[in-house]
Design an enzyme around this catalytic site. Structure first.
Site, PDB file in Angstrom:
ATOM      1  N   ASP A   1       0.976  -1.367  -0.231  1.00  0.00           N
ATOM      2  CA  ASP A   1      -0.342  -0.240  -0.200  1.00  0.00           C
ATOM      3  C   ASP A   1       0.772   1.458  -0.157  1.00  0.00           C
ATOM      4  OD1 ASP A   1      -1.996   1.904   0.322  1.00  0.00           O
ATOM      5  OD2 ASP A   1      -1.945   1.658   2.542  1.00  0.00           O
TER       6      ASP A   1
ATOM      7  N   GLU B   1      -1.091  -1.681  -4.906  1.00  0.00           N
ATOM      8  CA  GLU B   1      -2.396  -0.669  -5.174  1.00  0.00           C
ATOM      9  C   GLU B   1      -2.078   0.066  -6.213  1.00  0.00           C
ATOM     10  OE1 GLU B   1      -5.634   1.228  -1.756  1.00  0.00           O
ATOM     11  OE2 GLU B   1      -4.398   2.105  -2.769  1.00  0.00           O
TER      12      GLU B   1
ATOM     13  N   ASP C   1      -2.343   1.713   6.903  1.00  0.00           N
ATOM     14  CA  ASP C   1      -1.813   1.044   5.408  1.00  0.00           C
ATOM     15  C   ASP C   1      -1.116  -0.174   6.115  1.00  0.00           C
ATOM     16  OD1 ASP C   1      -1.165   3.993   4.814  1.00  0.00           O
ATOM     17  OD2 ASP C   1      -0.430   4.384   6.694  1.00  0.00           O
TER      18      ASP C   1
END
Length: 158
Positions: free
Chosen positions: A7, A67, A139
């Site tokens: 992430d 992502e 996160d």
């Protein structure tokens, strides 16, 4: 298959390692790379690059899922997030590890069945699917979710 989930972020880059064997998922490790906020942009990007490179060295992932950056209202924020994402991607690509990119809504839908799930819903599903995982930050939880989503979607060719 060992999966590294990332992430990306300039302030906090979440990461997770899971093993996927058939339909079974096993938590290995997770955490957050925290570049020094006082550092200049190149220094912070280098910290992300080195942190991800060290993860690849330590855990030897077979694949990486990351992502995709969504467009923020502030274009500068989007651009800076793209830099952090690129630093992580280059670290993984430099080790010849396959990289798979997923949109945030697809990750959320793969885990919670709702493409607009909030962070708390994602956290709860991470804990249900991988009880050994105890993410301390959103996160870190998101990185675990990204790895899980890849483990689930990759068998269908997404």
């Amino acid at each position: 298959m060992r999966i590294l989930g990332i992430d990306p972020g300039l302030l906090h880059t979440g990461w997770a390692i899971i093993d996927s064997v058939g339909s079974a998922r096993h938590y290995v490790a997770s955490g957050v790379i925290l570049p020094k906020t006082s550092g200049a942009l190149p220094s912070r990007l280098n910290e992300i690059f080195c942190g991800v490179d060290n993860l690849c060295e330590q855990f030897s992932p077979d694949e990486c899922s990351i992502e995709i950056t969504f467009v923020n209202k502030n274009p500068k924020t989007t651009l800076i997030l793209g830099h952090a994402r690129a630093a992580a991607i280059v670290a993984v690509a430099n080790r010849n590890i396959s990289i798979y990119e997923y949109e945030p809504n697809k990750i959320k839908k793969a885990l919670t069945s709702a493409g607009h799930a909030d962070k708390d819903q994602v956290y709860k599903m991470v804990r249900i699917l991988l009880p050994a995982a105890t993410p301390k930050t959103p996160d870190e939880s998101d990185a675990i979710a990204i790895a899980l989503a890849h483990a689930n979607m990759s068998k269908f060719g997404f």
